[in-house]
Every structure is written in structure tokens, then in C-alpha cells.
Design a protein around this motif. Structure first.
Motif, PDB file in Angstrom:
ATOM      1  N   TYR A 171     -54.924-115.280  71.798  1.00  0.00           N
ATOM      2  CA  TYR A 171     -53.991-114.671  72.776  1.00  0.00           C
ATOM      3  C   TYR A 171     -54.437-112.943  73.042  1.00  0.00           C
ATOM      4  O   TYR A 171     -54.780-112.856  74.250  1.00  0.00           O
ATOM      5  N   ALA A 172     -54.637-112.507  72.157  1.00  0.00           N
ATOM      6  CA  ALA A 172     -54.870-110.997  72.139  1.00  0.00           C
ATOM      7  C   ALA A 172     -56.216-110.837  72.764  1.00  0.00           C
ATOM      8  O   ALA A 172     -56.607-110.086  73.819  1.00  0.00           O
ATOM      9  N   THR A 189     -55.952-111.623  76.377  1.00  0.00           N
ATOM     10  CA  THR A 189     -55.137-110.769  77.175  1.00  0.00           C
ATOM     11  C   THR A 189     -56.080-109.531  77.338  1.00  0.00           C
ATOM     12  O   THR A 189     -55.958-108.951  78.403  1.00  0.00           O
ATOM     13  N   LEU A 190     -56.714-109.195  76.525  1.00  0.00           N
ATOM     14  CA  LEU A 190     -57.563-107.793  76.475  1.00  0.00           C
ATOM     15  C   LEU A 190     -58.585-108.158  77.592  1.00  0.00           C
ATOM     16  O   LEU A 190     -59.134-107.279  78.242  1.00  0.00           O
ATOM     17  N   ALA A 242     -57.261-107.927  80.989  1.00  0.00           N
ATOM     18  CA  ALA A 242     -56.908-106.530  81.329  1.00  0.00           C
ATOM     19  C   ALA A 242     -58.233-105.780  81.545  1.00  0.00           C
ATOM     20  O   ALA A 242     -58.564-105.124  82.556  1.00  0.00           O
ATOM     21  N   ALA A 255     -62.952-103.609  76.235  1.00  0.00           N
ATOM     22  CA  ALA A 255     -61.311-103.249  76.040  1.00  0.00           C
ATOM     23  C   ALA A 255     -61.025-102.615  74.660  1.00  0.00           C
ATOM     24  O   ALA A 255     -60.402-101.280  74.702  1.00  0.00           O
ATOM     25  N   LYS A 256     -61.334-103.161  73.686  1.00  0.00           N
ATOM     26  CA  LYS A 256     -61.009-102.580  72.523  1.00  0.00           C
ATOM     27  C   LYS A 256     -61.621-101.185  72.245  1.00  0.00           C
ATOM     28  O   LYS A 256     -61.014-100.362  71.698  1.00  0.00           O
ATOM     29  N   LEU A 291     -62.904 -99.468  74.426  1.00  0.00           N
ATOM     30  CA  LEU A 291     -62.396 -98.644  75.414  1.00  0.00           C
ATOM     31  C   LEU A 291     -61.129 -97.782  74.728  1.00  0.00           C
ATOM     32  O   LEU A 291     -60.922 -96.706  74.836  1.00  0.00           O
ATOM     33  N   MET A 292     -60.348 -98.623  74.343  1.00  0.00           N
ATOM     34  CA  MET A 292     -59.047 -98.156  73.690  1.00  0.00           C
ATOM     35  C   MET A 292     -59.267 -97.148  72.679  1.00  0.00           C
ATOM     36  O   MET A 292     -58.623 -96.189  72.606  1.00  0.00           O
ATOM     37  N   ALA A 305     -58.603-107.130  85.149  1.00  0.00           N
ATOM     38  CA  ALA A 305     -57.493-106.398  86.041  1.00  0.00           C
ATOM     39  C   ALA A 305     -57.916-104.835  86.257  1.00  0.00           C
ATOM     40  O   ALA A 305     -57.816-104.210  87.338  1.00  0.00           O
ATOM     41  N   ALA A 306     -58.233-104.075  85.305  1.00  0.00           N
ATOM     42  CA  ALA A 306     -58.535-102.834  85.153  1.00  0.00           C
ATOM     43  C   ALA A 306     -59.742-102.535  86.237  1.00  0.00           C
ATOM     44  O   ALA A 306     -59.599-101.612  87.244  1.00  0.00           O
ATOM     45  N   LYS A 356     -58.645-102.777  89.696  1.00  0.00           N
ATOM     46  CA  LYS A 356     -58.062-101.505  90.277  1.00  0.00           C
ATOM     47  C   LYS A 356     -59.072-100.426  90.528  1.00  0.00           C
ATOM     48  O   LYS A 356     -59.000 -99.756  91.515  1.00  0.00           O
TER      49      LYS A 356
END
Lengths: 411, 302
Positions: free
Chosen positions: A280-281, A284-285, A288, A293-294, A296-297, A321-322, A325
Motif C-alpha cells: 500500500y505504502a 501510495t508513494l 503521489a 518519492a522516498k 525526495l522526502m 500526482a505531484a 501539479k
């Protein structure tokens, strides 16, 4: 002399001479055999000691005869005696005394066994097991001051004789009877000793571990046992080295099997829960921000020097999604700028003409715009105003034709 | 020539026979007692070649001086707290003093039987001094297993060395068990403990899963927020760049506004529009009447 020997004496003399010759031959042959029997080969996986009058002969390193392709010569017994010790061989010894009692049927493969065996009680004489310590946090129910578990295990020792002198001097080996293989006699003779030493080491070691450690350990506990065992072997100066100690199998008693099986299931369930959550994680990431993702975080949280550069790089790798945007923002930026520029350009080009003929330019542009608007309008209604009828009401039924709606939606 | 050979031969035989009757060897793995008329007069513990009077005056009794293993019987022994445990002890022993050994025991068989009872005594005595919790304990530092074995060894060594000429090299407990009834109680506790663990495992899994999901959601939120901020910045830059062009419109603001309004009208009315006009409006006036167009003097425009 001239004494005539009588024929009888002559015959005796001849016989004596013959006997002497035969005796001499026998003696020579015996001596030769005696000498030849002194040749002894020391094979590559052996080392040898020489006993002279029962005492180990030689000083220091000379006491040990190393293997070589050609034979050694020693005085035959009873003067000297060669003792060969198989030092090169690694010998396995299985220790099953901590396993529960099994009938012949129990040792058959699963498919041949009759199902649903009764679970007998654990007989302390018949069934083998070890006692392991309890967990630190657990409550003591029995009140005996200790909390312990029972575990079955099978072990294998691999040992080697490394010091032939100590081994020969200290370790009891049965006398070899005719027809017996020397090597087998040695291993059989020392098996009870080694078995006891291993068992004692296992018992001593196991009380230091919990049942979970005993079941899962493939290295720590065997190493502990090996260390204890080697200490014992050295203490009695056995000349034997424990090459390895293996915990071949270990299991909980079958009397508590169902509880342990449930526990295993629970572990699997736990793994599954975690895997699902991880899936799931990841999903999701990914949605996103994509695979970065990770990272970048981490870069966002990182405030050290150089993190910003890394962050910029990661932004450029963005997805999901990011990314959408950002893309939309970029599109907006381009549009806004381009529109502004287009308007500015248009004005600049129009200005000279407009300054010459403002009226006509304004009207021309106005008419052009009206034309465009009216062309695009779905319905046009033109009303004739009548003179002097102020406050007159006009009602128009606007077209509710669905086809028009659809058409416009399609556009 | 012949007689010399015969003499040598006889001498050899005599020497060999003499050695056979007048000497003996003690091997590296042995010790020995020299007996005169059946009574031990000397003990030999060093290997080598020794002289003696021939039998029946002197005789030699040999003992294997290598280590032997002896397993005592499996016995149930009460600990200090009266909890019985089942232990099995082994000893590694050897004949150290052949004289004492010969006097006190004589044979290995006899020695083993004496040792067995001695081990049994020592075992009961030493184990009785310790609690069961000192054999096995969830707190590692309270385990005195080594100490117990060392104490047993010490006691036993003292008991047999002087009396029997036996040296105990080492000793160990090779079985440590509990009675059948106690083991049932242990199983009960093991089951309870395992069930408790099972529950723990599942809740651990759930908690971990929640954390993982929560973390992911939080990262998602943060990343999207960061992306929003970045997007806003990009848009802002766009607006700022566009503003540069607005300056150019200052050349004639009224015209610029007029053009801008027209564009807006075009856009607003582009779709799904119904427009109601007055017939007085241009160019619909044409629907009502023919316009009066004056002929323009061509020179006027020039």
C-alpha cells in the motif's frame, strides 16, 4: 691322526653338519624376517609414535613420525613399537540423546506412518530433551523460582585428533583384536567419552538460551557448545579438537505442538500484514510522486549542504500526482506569459493605424468581435423595440432542445 | 669357527631368556606394581624398561593409566527447594596411584561400582545445596550450573584420591530433566506463554502495518504539499513574467482595455449561448431599413 672313524660316528657327524646348516639357514631367515618386520609406513592421514621399551622415543618434534612415501625402520618388538594415530581424518559423531523416543515406525517417512498417534507423556528416562531458560519478562507460574521450557535437539560433532602423543597417552582405546580395523576400534573406543562431553556441554549451554533461540539458532548455540566442549577436551589433555558442532535439528515437544503451530501461523500473518501495508505504502508513494518519492522526502527533510542540489535533481525525476501539479503550473506559466506577450504585440502593431484612424479601427475590431460571437452563439434572438411602450415585458422560451445541449457539451 | 657360531647362538638364547625372566616393560599408557611373593613392593608410574627377579619371586601387575569414562545411574535428586530433578552424571577418571588402587579396589569393575555410589552421594549432597532456580533461570546471571559441576568435581576428587588412588579428571552433568508430572506442568506453561506470544505477534504485525501505512500517507501529504508550493511558485513566476508585458500596454491603456474586454466577451460567449439583441443595434438595423449612404466626394478624402 690316522684314527679310523667308525661309520656310525661318521653318519652322526654328517647329520650334525646338516642340522647346523639348516639351523644357520633358519637363523638367517629369522634375522632377515626380524629386520624386515621393522619397516613401517606412515600414511598421509596418520602420524606415528615410536615406543622404545614402552617409552615414547625421541625429543621434541622428533617424537612424532610425519607421513612420508617411503617406510620408516624401527626395531621390531619387543624393543620398539610403532603406534599410528589417524590424525588427518575428520570424524562425525551423531548425538541423538536429546531427541524424544522414537519407535521404528516413527522414523519412517511421513506417508508410511499411521496417522493420529496418541501424544504420550514425556518420560524422563526414555525421552531425551534439554531444559532452556525462560524469557526474562515472563511471569513465574510454578513458584519454583525459575521459568523454563523443554526442547528436543539433535547434534553432530565433527572431531579430529590433533595431538597424537596426548591422545595416545591419555585416551583409552581398546586393544585391537585380530580382524578388527584399527581406525574403527579407535572411533568406537572414544565415542562414549566424546558423547558424554558433548552432552554435558549441550546441557550446560542450553540453560543459557530461550526455547526460541534454541529452535532458531544455527550458529550461536553450536558455537557455545563447541567452546565448552573444547575446554573439556583440553582440560583432560585428550589431543582431540572439535572441528565443528552442528545443531542438526531442534524442535518443541509434540505435547505443545498446536500452540507453537498457531504461533508460526501468527508470524506468517504478521508478515502478510506488513507486506500488505508495504505494498500500500509503495503504491501510495508511487501515485503521489513516483519512484523517487522516498528519496525526495529524505532530501526535503535534509538541511545539510548539498541537499538542495540533490533535491532539485529529484524534483526533475518526479512522477505521479505531484508531477501533474507541477506540469499544470508550468502550463499555466507558459500560457499567462504567452498571452500577455501576444496582447502586447497586438497592441504595438495596432497602435500606428489606430492613431491615424481611431474611429474606424475601433469599429472594425468591434464588428469583427460581434461577428465571431454571433457565429458561435447557439441561438440568436432579435427584438424589435416599439416606440413609446416603456415597461413592456418580453418573454422568451429558451431552447431546451437536448441535441443543442449535447452538441455544446461535445465541444 | 663352528664352535664360535654355536657359542654366539647359545649366548643369544641365554640373553633373550634372561631378559624375558629378569626384566619387564611399562608402556606409556600403563602403570605397574612390582610384587614380591604376591605383595606389592614398588609402584611404577613412569614408562620404561625395568629389572626384576624372575617368577615366582617377583611378579608385575599392570594397570591401564589412560582415562576412562564412567556414567553414573540416572537418578532423581531433590534440590534445596525440594523440587526433584533427574540428572545423569559422568566422570572421566584414571588410575593415578596403582598401589592404593590395588589395595583398595583391585579391579576396574570394583572401582566403577565404588565410583558409582560415590558419585550418587556427591550428587545428592551438592544438588541438595542448590535451588532448582540455580540450574536454570530466566536471569542468566543466576544460573550456577558451572559452579554446581565444579563443586561436585571438587567433592568427588577429594573423596576418591586418597582412598582409592583414582584421579577424577573431569565431571559433567549430561542430563538435566524433570519428572513426568512436572513436565506436564511445564507444557501447560509453555502453551500459555506461546499463546500470549501469538497474540503479541499479531498485534505487533497490525501495529507495524498501521505505522507503515500512516508513514506513507504522511509522506504523500507532505510531498503533495511541497509540490503545491512549488507549483504556486512556478505560477507566480509566470505572472511576474507576464507583468513585464503589461507595461507595454501602457502605450494606450484605453485601447488595451477595450481589446481585453472584447477578448473576454469572445471567450465568455463562445459556448452554449443564446443572445438576445435589439434590432436597433448595428448591424441588425439593416434588417429594418436601407441605410442612407451619402456619396463621398473622392477629393475630400485626399
Amino acid at each position: 691322526m690316522g684314527v679310523e672313524l667308525d661309520p656310525g660316528f661318521k653318519a652322526l657327524s654328517r647329520a650334525m653338519r646338516l642340522a647346523f646348516v639348516v639351523l644357520t639357514i633358519i637363523m638367517v631367515v629369522l634375522v632377515v624376517f626380524f629386520l624386515i618386520s621393522g619397516f613401517e609406513t606412515v600414511k598421509s592421514d596418520e602420524k606415528a609414535l615410536v615406543l622404545r621399551f614402552g617409552k615414547i622415543h625421541g625429543v621434541g618434534e622428533d617424537r612424532i613420525l610425519e607421513p612420508r612415501p617411503w617406510p620408516y625402520w624401527v626395531f621390531p618388538e619387543p624393543i620398539e613399537e610403532i603406534i599410528k594415530i589417524p590424525v588427518g581424518k575428520k570424524i562425525d559423531l551423531d548425538i541423538d540423546s536429546f531427541w524424544y523416543f522414537q519407535t521404528k515406525e516413527d522414523t519412517l517417512p511421513e506417508s508410511l506412518r499411521s496417522k493420529s498417534r496418541p501424544g504420550p507423556k514425556l518420560n524422563p528416562i526414555r525421552d531425551g530433551y534439554c531444559i532452556t531458560r525462560g524469557e526474562k519478562q515472563s511471569q513465574d507460574i510454578t513458584g519454583s523460582g525459575s521459568d523454563y521450557s523443554i526442547v528436543h535437539s539433535k547434534w553432530r560433532l565433527t572431531y579430529q585428533i590433533y595431538n597424537p602423543e596426548s591422545f595416545f597417552r591419555n585416551v583409552y582405546v581398546e586393544d585391537i583384536k585380530p580382524g578388527q580395523v584399527y581406525f574403527n576400534v579407535i572411533t568406537e573406543s572414544i565415542a562414549p567419552l566424546l558423547k558424554s562431553l558433548v552432552e554435558s556441554s549441550v546441557v550446560t549451554a542450553m540453560v543459557n538460551y530461550t526455547i526460541d533461540e534454541a529452535i532458531s539458532s544455527k550458529y550461536t548455540i553450536p558455537e557455545h557448545v563447541k567452546k565448552l566442549l573444547q575446554e573439556k577436551l583440553d582440560k583432560i589433555d585428550s589431543g582431540i579438537t572439535a572441528e565443528s558442532v552442528q545443531l542438526v535439528r531442534s524442535t518443541w515437544p509434540r505435547q505443545v505442538d498446536s500452540a507453537f503451530q498457531r504461533s508460526i501461523q501468527a508470524s506468517n500473518q504478521k508478515k502478510q500484514l506488513i507486506t500488505e501495508a508495504e505494498t500500500y505504502a509503495e503504491g501510495t508513494l508511487n501515485e503521489a510522486a513516483g519512484p523517487v518519492a522516498k528519496r525526495l522526502m529524505t532530501a526535503l527533510e535534509d538541511e545539510t549542504v548539498g541537499a538542495e542540489q540533490r533535491e532539485e535533481f529529484l524534483w526533475s525525476q518526479l512522477a505521479g500526482a505531484a508531477q501533474q501539479k507541477i506540469a499544470q503550473a508550468r502550463a499555466y506559466r507558459t500560457k499567462v506569459v504567452e498571452t500577455a506577450r501576444a496582447n502586447a504585440d497586438y497592441l504595438q502593431q495596432l497602435l500606428p493605424e489606430y492613431r491615424k484612424r481611431p474611429e474606424i479601427v475601433i469599429q472594425e475590431i468591434y464588428r469583427g468581435a460581434m461577428e465571431y460571437i454571433l457565429n458561435n452563439a447557439d441561438e440568436k434572438i432579435i427584438i424589435q423595440p416599439t416606440e413609446g411602450t416603456k415597461g413592456r415585458e418580453i418573454r422568451i422560451q429558451l431552447n431546451r432542445d437536448p441535441t443543442i445541449k449535447q452538441k455544446s457539451v461535445k465541444d | 669357527m663352528k664352535s664360535i657360531a654355536i657359542t654366539i647362538f647359545i649366548l643369544l638364547v641365554v640373553v633373550i631368556l634372561g631378559l624375558l625372566f629378569f626384566s619387564y616393560q611399562v608402556r606409556e599408557t600403563e602403570s605397574a606394581l612390582l610384587m614380591r611373593f604376591g605383595k606389592p613392593i614398588r609402584q611404577i608410574t613412569a614408562p620404561g624398561w625395568y629389572f626384576k627377579w624372575p617368577e615366582p619371586i617377583e611378579d608385575v601387575e599392570k594397570f591401564d593409566s589412560r582415562m576412562r569414562i564412567l556414567e553414573a545411574d540416572v537418578t532423581e535428586t531433590p534440590t534445596k527447594g525440594a523440587t526433584p530433578i533427574i540428572v545423569n552424571t559422568y566422570v572421566v577418571w584414571k588410575i593415578a596411584e596403582p598401589l592404593q588402587f590395588f589395595n583398595a579396589l583391585g579391579t576396574v569393575m570394583e572401582a566403577e561400582s565404588k565410583l558409582r555410589s560415590q558419585i550418587s552421594n556427591t550428587q545428592n549432597e551438592v544438588i541438595g545445596r542448590y535451588e532448582f532456580s540455580e540450574f536454570v533461570n530466566s536471569n542468566k546471571s543466576k544460573i550456577k550450573f558451572d559452579q554446581i559441576q565444579a563443586e561436585m568435581l571438587g567433592d568427588l576428587q577429594q573423596a576418591v584420591r586418597e582412598d582409592y588412588g583414582i584421579e577424577i579428571k573431569t565431571l559433567g552433568i549430561k542430563r538435566l530433566k524433570v519428572s513426568e508430572d512436572v513436565s506436564e506442568a511445564v507444557f501447560k506453561r509453555m502453551r500459555a506463554e506461546r499463546n500470549r506470544k501469538t497474540e503479541g505477534i499479531i498485534s505487533e504485525g497490525k501495529a507495524a502495518a498501521i505505522t507503515i501505512r500512516g508513514d506513507a500517507d504522511s509522506i504523500e501529504t507532505q510531498l503533495l504539499a511541497a509540490a503545491d508550493a512549488r507549483a504556486a511558485a512556478i505560477k507566480g513566476r509566470g505572472d511576474a513574467e507576464a507583468a513585464k508585458y503589461y507595461k507595454m500596454l501602457e502605450a494606450d491603456p484605453e485601447l488595451a482595455m477595450y481589446l481585453r474586454d472584447l477578448e473576454a466577451l469572445k471567450k465568455i460567449l463562445a459556448k452554449r449561448s443564446t443572445i438576445v439583441f435589439s434590432a436597433d443595434m448595428e448591424p441588425f438595423r439593416l434588417l429594418k431599413e436601407i441605410p442612407h449612404i451619402k456619396l463621398k466626394d473622392p477629393n475630400e478624402s485626399k
